[in-house]
Every structure is written in structure tokens, then in C-alpha cells.
Design an enzyme around this catalytic site. Structure first.
Site, short mmCIF file in Angstrom:
data_model
loop_
_atom_site.label_atom_id
_atom_site.label_comp_id
_atom_site.label_asym_id
_atom_site.label_seq_id
_atom_site.Cartn_x
_atom_site.Cartn_y
_atom_site.Cartn_z
N ASP A 105 -6.61 -3.51 -4.57
CA ASP A 105 -7.64 -3.55 -5.60
C ASP A 105 -7.36 -4.64 -6.62
O ASP A 105 -8.26 -5.10 -7.33
CB ASP A 105 -7.75 -2.18 -6.31
CG ASP A 105 -6.42 -1.71 -6.88
OD1 ASP A 105 -5.37 -2.12 -6.36
OD2 ASP A 105 -6.43 -0.92 -7.84
N TYR A 128 0.33 -11.28 -8.47
CA TYR A 128 0.27 -10.36 -7.33
C TYR A 128 -1.13 -10.39 -6.70
O TYR A 128 -1.28 -10.62 -5.49
CB TYR A 128 0.64 -8.93 -7.79
CG TYR A 128 0.41 -7.87 -6.74
CD1 TYR A 128 1.12 -7.89 -5.53
CD2 TYR A 128 -0.52 -6.85 -6.94
CE1 TYR A 128 0.90 -6.90 -4.56
CE2 TYR A 128 -0.74 -5.87 -5.98
CZ TYR A 128 -0.03 -5.91 -4.79
OH TYR A 128 -0.25 -4.94 -3.83
N LYS A 132 -2.14 -11.97 -3.03
CA LYS A 132 -2.70 -11.09 -2.00
C LYS A 132 -4.07 -11.63 -1.54
O LYS A 132 -4.40 -11.58 -0.36
CB LYS A 132 -2.86 -9.66 -2.53
CG LYS A 132 -1.55 -8.91 -2.75
CD LYS A 132 -0.78 -8.63 -1.49
CE LYS A 132 -1.47 -7.65 -0.58
NZ LYS A 132 -0.63 -7.37 0.63
N TRP A 153 -3.43 2.08 -5.88
CA TRP A 153 -2.50 3.08 -6.44
C TRP A 153 -1.90 3.95 -5.33
O TRP A 153 -2.01 5.19 -5.34
CB TRP A 153 -3.21 3.96 -7.45
CG TRP A 153 -3.67 3.28 -8.70
CD1 TRP A 153 -3.79 1.94 -8.93
CD2 TRP A 153 -4.08 3.92 -9.92
NE1 TRP A 153 -4.26 1.70 -10.20
CE2 TRP A 153 -4.44 2.90 -10.83
CE3 TRP A 153 -4.19 5.24 -10.33
CZ2 TRP A 153 -4.90 3.18 -12.12
CZ3 TRP A 153 -4.65 5.52 -11.63
CH2 TRP A 153 -4.99 4.50 -12.50
#
Ligand code: NAP
Length: 297
Positions: A105, A128, A132, A153
Site C-alpha cells: 500500500d 520504501y 517497491k 499492514w
């Protein structure tokens, strides 16, 4: 068919990789697992491993996932998260394998109060998230037989995650701060693994969001973890992220909508409340089992 496929899981000692292995064990006959022993940043090593072992599907769970370390070591973050995905894409294409890239996400900025579908344009704000997204780009460019699965998460039985952190802080018995301005969908690695196994038996390709249904703040999630652990009396305080250094610099609102899942009708993720209840129950059963063994010794 899945039962005839040879599946290579990278990052297999991590939370998702390990859970995926456990879930696939029953469904697939032939699973290869590697972690840092087959470094995804080493193109020659990856090509050689793929050439020798000839998997039908590569599931890339290897990643540098610590958001703060990624900020501090951006070159290494891009190396693992972007080049690693590139190397596996090149190798999978060469041997005619499908590649499944696990993403996040955090490819979204999280600055608005809007949920993100697979059709929204990513705008990551962290190293990050950016690394990604670069990894996703390589996978999409280099192997047309790809699936990109974005989740959020994630918590599993192994490794470090938010659930274990909350339980550890609570056991110290002191009050602690948890941000209430970070909102997302906690996702159990077990539930995500079940979806990946389901996808493997379909002809689907493309980008899929796969987060448990429902949303909450980290603060509310922590309260629920403590309630399920029977530790609701431990005092925790809601705070803004800036005051909780260990959670900065997370994006604040990264809620994924599983739109491709609804449209293709391949799967339905459970609600996050059900998934964490199931997870805490498994933790409790494992603890009881271990304590039983210790008593006998
Ligand atoms: N955790 C989350 O909340 C979350 C949320 C959304 C998406 N995701 C994505 O889901 C995937 C799995 O996440 P996770 O939580 O299972 O992560 P994890 O527990 O950190 O697992 C990643 C594994 O990859 C290994 N690894 C690191 N560098 C490597 C390299 N160069 N070559 C081979 N293996 C390497 C790690 O080893 P070390 O532990 O020794 O570094 C670790 O065993 C990742 O793609 C992540 O971006 C995670």
C-alpha cells in the site's frame, strides 16, 4: 494445475514467505524456498538458480521492509526491492515461468482520505514505497506473465510485526504511545496466503489489491490486539505520528480497495477483525501447546 507446478518462494524466511510455504505445502507438490542464501540482488545467481531448478511460478516475497532502514539506506532498498524484482522477472521470462510480485500500500502517498484501487496512480512518498513501485515497474515491463499483489499492514506468526510489538510493549506493563493518525487495513499473512493460493489456480494476471476488509487506525488496532490478549487494562495513549518516532515516516491513509477481486469474483478477503481474532487464537493455542511440552520436560 497447481498440484503439478513447481513453485519457488523467495524471502521464504520472512512473515509472508514462511506462511505461504505452510499454506502451499498442502496444495502443491513441489515447493522451492530460498531467502538470503539466494540473494535476489545477484542477477547471475538468480539466473543460475532458475535455470537449474526450472520453477513454473516464482513468488517474490523477498524485500527490505523496514521503512526507516530504507530511508537510511536508499541504495540497498532499491537494490533489494527494485533490482531484486527485476532480476527475478528476467529469470522467470527466460525459463517461461509466471512471476508473482508482492507489493505494498505504501506505493500510494496516503495524504488524502480516499481509498486506493488498482486503477489509481501510485505516488509514493517514502524510499520504501518508491523502491517497491520501481520493482512493480520492472515486473510489468519484463515478464507479461505477471501478477502484482499489493497488501498492507501484514502480520504473521514469524518475524517482527505490529502485533508482536504491541504485545511486547504491553508485557512491560508501562503505558506507550500508538499513532491514531495512521489508518489502514491490517492483513493477516494467513489470509493473504490463502488468496495467493487461490489466484494460482486461476488464469488471472495483472495488479490485485489484497487487504483484509475494513479500516482502522493503528491505535484502534492496538486496542483490539490487547482486548483479544486479555490485556485491555494496559494503558496506551493515542498520539500523532510525529510523537511516535518508531512509526515515522509512514504514509497516513493507505487503505486499499480490493476492486480487481470484486470484479473478477475470484476471492473475498475477510474483515480485519475476524482475521486478528483468528490469529490471536492461534497464538494462544501455540503458547498452550509449547507450555504443555515444557511441563513434560
Ligand atoms: N510487512 C508488511 O506490513 C507489508 C505490508 C505490505 C506489503 N508487504 C510486502 O510483502 C512482502 C513480504 O513482506 P514480509 O512482511 O513477509 O517481509 P519480511 O518478513 O521482512 O520478509 C522478507 C524476507 O526477505 C529477506 N531478504 C531481504 N533481502 C534479501 C535479499 N537480498 N535476497 C533474498 N532475501 C532477502 C529478508 O531477510 P532479512 O529479514 O534477514 O532481511 C526476509 O526473510 C514484501 O514484498 C513486502 O514489501 C509487507
Amino acid at each position: 494445475m497447481l498440484e503439478n507446478d513447481r513453485i519457488w518462494i523467495t524471502g521464504a524466511e520472512g512473515q509472508l514467505g514462511h506462511t505461504l510455504y505452510k499454506t502451499l505445502e498442502d496444495a502443491a507438490r513441489d515447493i522451492l524456498t530460498t531467502d538470503k542464501d539466494v540473494d535476489v540482488t545477484d542477477l547471475d545467481g538468480i539466473m543460475q538458480y532458475a535455470d537449474i531448478n526450472r520453477p513454473d511460478v516464482i513468488i517474490n516475497c523477498a524485500a527490505m521492509t523496514d521503512v526507516r532502514t530504507c530511508e537510511d539506506e536508499p541504495i540497498q532498498a532499491y537494490k533489494v526491492n527494485a533490482l531484486g524484482a527485476r532480476n527475478l522477472s528476467i529469470a522467470s521470462r527466460k525459463i517461461g515461468a509466471k512471476i508473482i510480485q508482492i507489493s505494498t500500500d505504501d506505493v500510494f502517498g496516503g495524504m488524502s482520505q480516499k481509498t486506493y484501487t488498482e486503477f489509481d496512480t501510485p505516488e509514493p512518498v517514502t524510499v520504501y514505497g518508491k523502491s517497491k513501485l520501481a520493482g512493480e515497474g520492472f515486473v510489468r515491463e519484463l515478464n507479461p506473465r505477471h501478477l502484482v499483489i499489493r497488501s498492507s499492514w501484514i502480520y504473521g506468526q514469524s518475524g517482527s510485526n505490529f502485533v508482536f510489538w504491541v504485545l511486547e510493549m504491553a508485557r512491560k506493563g508501562e503505558s506507550f504511545l500508538v499513532p491514531n493518525d495512521q489508518v489502514g487495513s491490517p492483513t493477516s499473512a494467513v489470509e493473504l496466503a490463502k488468496f495467493i493460493v487461490r489466484l494460482l489456480s486461476t488464469r488471472e494476471y495483472g495488479v490485485f489489491h489484497a487487504a483484509c476488509e475494513g479500516v482502522c487506525s493503528r491505535f484502534y488496532f492496538a486496542k483490539e490486539i490487547l482486548r483479544l490478549a486479555g490485556m485491555e487494562n494496559v494503558p496506551i495513549d493515542a498520539a500523532v505520528s510525529k510523537k511516535t518516532s518508531q512509526f515515522f515516516p509512514y504514509p497516513s491513509y493507505t487503505v486499499l480497495e480490493n476492486m480487481m477481486m470484486y470484479m473478477t469474483e475470484v476471492y473475498q478477503m475477510p474483515r480485519w477483525e475476524e482475521a486478528i481474532r483468528e490469529f490471536m487464537e492461534t497464538l494462544r493455542r501455540d503458547t498452550v501447546r509449547k507450555e504443555g511440552v515444557y511441563e513434560k520436560e
